[in-house]
Scaffold this active site. Structure first.
Site, mmCIF file in Angstrom:
data_model
loop_
_atom_site.group_PDB
_atom_site.id
_atom_site.type_symbol
_atom_site.label_atom_id
_atom_site.label_comp_id
_atom_site.label_asym_id
_atom_site.label_seq_id
_atom_site.Cartn_x
_atom_site.Cartn_y
_atom_site.Cartn_z
ATOM 1 N N GLY A 46 0.847 -1.184 0.000
ATOM 2 C CA GLY A 46 0.000 0.000 0.000
ATOM 3 C C GLY A 46 0.881 1.232 0.000
ATOM 4 O O GLY A 46 2.069 1.157 0.349
ATOM 5 N N GLN A 51 2.971 9.973 1.449
ATOM 6 C CA GLN A 51 4.256 9.305 1.693
ATOM 7 C C GLN A 51 5.281 9.639 0.610
ATOM 8 O O GLN A 51 6.475 9.422 0.805
ATOM 9 C CB GLN A 51 4.069 7.787 1.779
ATOM 10 N N CYS A 94 5.219 -0.152 7.898
ATOM 11 C CA CYS A 94 4.969 1.081 7.136
ATOM 12 C C CYS A 94 6.262 1.476 6.440
ATOM 13 O O CYS A 94 7.329 1.477 7.072
ATOM 14 C CB CYS A 94 4.513 2.199 8.081
ATOM 15 N N LEU A 95 6.165 1.807 5.159
ATOM 16 C CA LEU A 95 7.363 2.189 4.409
ATOM 17 C C LEU A 95 7.953 3.498 4.944
ATOM 18 O O LEU A 95 9.124 3.779 4.719
ATOM 19 C CB LEU A 95 7.023 2.325 2.918
ATOM 20 N N HIS A 136 -5.036 1.515 7.182
ATOM 21 C CA HIS A 136 -3.699 2.062 7.436
ATOM 22 C C HIS A 136 -3.423 3.229 6.472
ATOM 23 O O HIS A 136 -2.931 4.280 6.881
ATOM 24 C CB HIS A 136 -2.679 0.923 7.244
ATOM 25 N N GLU A 137 -3.786 3.044 5.194
ATOM 26 C CA GLU A 137 -3.513 4.085 4.194
ATOM 27 C C GLU A 137 -4.411 5.314 4.415
ATOM 28 O O GLU A 137 -3.968 6.451 4.264
ATOM 29 C CB GLU A 137 -3.691 3.542 2.770
ATOM 30 N N HIS A 140 -3.026 7.605 6.915
ATOM 31 C CA HIS A 140 -1.995 8.500 6.369
ATOM 32 C C HIS A 140 -2.623 9.789 5.835
ATOM 33 O O HIS A 140 -2.049 10.874 5.946
ATOM 34 C CB HIS A 140 -1.257 7.832 5.206
HETATM 35 O O1 K1U Z 1 1.657 2.477 4.104
HETATM 36 C C1 K1U Z 1 2.690 1.893 3.873
HETATM 37 O O2 K1U Z 1 3.760 2.354 4.208
HETATM 38 C C2 K1U Z 1 2.673 0.553 3.189
HETATM 39 C C3 K1U Z 1 2.589 -0.632 4.134
HETATM 40 C C4 K1U Z 1 1.156 -1.133 4.101
HETATM 41 C C5 K1U Z 1 0.753 -2.022 5.227
HETATM 42 C C6 K1U Z 1 1.370 -3.236 5.447
HETATM 43 C C7 K1U Z 1 0.938 -4.074 6.463
HETATM 44 C C8 K1U Z 1 -0.111 -3.701 7.257
HETATM 45 C C9 K1U Z 1 -0.710 -2.486 7.048
HETATM 46 C C10 K1U Z 1 -0.291 -1.663 6.024
HETATM 47 C C11 K1U Z 1 3.536 -1.686 3.634
HETATM 48 O O3 K1U Z 1 3.424 -2.161 2.564
HETATM 49 S S1 K1U Z 1 4.799 -2.194 4.703
HETATM 50 C C12 K1U Z 1 5.595 -3.507 3.799
HETATM 51 C C13 K1U Z 1 4.847 -4.779 3.847
HETATM 52 O O4 K1U Z 1 4.039 -4.975 4.742
HETATM 53 C C14 K1U Z 1 5.054 -5.819 2.826
HETATM 54 C C15 K1U Z 1 6.007 -5.692 1.833
HETATM 55 C C16 K1U Z 1 6.172 -6.688 0.877
HETATM 56 C C17 K1U Z 1 5.401 -7.818 0.915
HETATM 57 C C18 K1U Z 1 4.463 -7.984 1.901
HETATM 58 C C19 K1U Z 1 4.284 -6.978 2.862
HETATM 59 ZN ZN ZN Z 2 2.172 3.418 6.123
#
Ligand code: K1U
Ligand code: ZN
Length: 187
Positions: A46, A51, A94-95, A136-137, A140
């Site tokens: 996401g 971001q 979260c990235l 979650h998004e 943000h």
């Molecule tokens: O909002 C963001 O920063 C993105 C976030 C989204 C998210 C992940 C998990 C739970 C809630 C919201 C991410 O993508 S973090 C990275 C991640 O979870 C992931 C990356 C690659 C493969 C699988 C998961």
């Molecule tokens: Zn996030």
């Protein structure tokens, strides 16, 4: 398409409330495409526009497990129009808060209303991981971060760690710049 830099804690822009998209035009579609490419490259499942320093109410999501299963969602001006009383817990990441994961409880089911890429209103129901990521998004877009939902003690620890890392990065950048200038002066 372009890869965009992702803001990380403690960047104050992450705390901005995003503005609604007035019109879905070519510029908006380009940002969405760049967001998607950035999200896949990260990798993430996401990404909210804020971001990547764009304070507009736009989100991309793809919870597909592999490149072959890609099924991106583009959410413009998304809103949750219904949420279940039942909660579910997920170990979120979260990235913008790299390498930190923690459990967050959110409604297990949500109904989401949004504009699609053609500017048409759409609605869908989300459950499981999709419901978690969408919520979650959307957090943000209000200037929120998932760490706002964990204990104060844990949050302060995480914020402190990222603030310290940012200070180190700044000092390292200043030293590199000073070295570059003295090299230039000597040349
Ligand atoms: O909002 C963001 O920063 C993105 C976030 C989204 C998210 C992940 C998990 C739970 C809630 C919201 C991410 O993508 S973090 C990275 C991640 O979870 C992931 C990356 C690659 C493969 C699988 C998961
Ligand atoms: Zn996030």
């Amino acid at each position: 398409m372009a890869l965009l830099p992702i803001l990380t804690l403690p960047d104050p822009r992450l705390r901005k409330i995003s503005d609604p998209v007035e019109r879905v035009n070519a510029e908006i579609l380009t940002i969405l495409d760049d967001m998607l490419e950035t999200m896949y490259a990260a990798p993430g499942i996401g990404l909210a526009a804020i971001q990547v320093a764009v304070a507009k109410r736009m989100v991309v999501v793809d919870i597909g497990k592999s490149e072959e299963e890609r099924d991106p969602l583009f959410l413009i001006n998304p809103e949750i129009v219904w949420a279940s009383e039942e909660l579910s817990s997920y170990n979120e990441g979260c990235l913008s808060v790299p390498d930190y994961f923690d459990d967050v409880k959110r409604p297990a089911l949500v109904r989401v209303r949004h504009l699609d890429r053609a500017g048409k209103t759409q609605e869908f129901d989300a459950a499981g991981l999709l419901a978690t990521v969408v919520q979650h998004e959307l957090e943000h877009l209000e200037g929120g971060l998932f760490i706002d939902n964990i204990s104060r003690l844990k949050r302060e620890r995480v914020v402190k760690k990222f603030a310290k890392a940012a200070r180190f990065d700044e000092i390292a950048a200043q030293r590199r710049e000073a070295a570059r200038q003295s090299e230039e002066a000597g040349a």
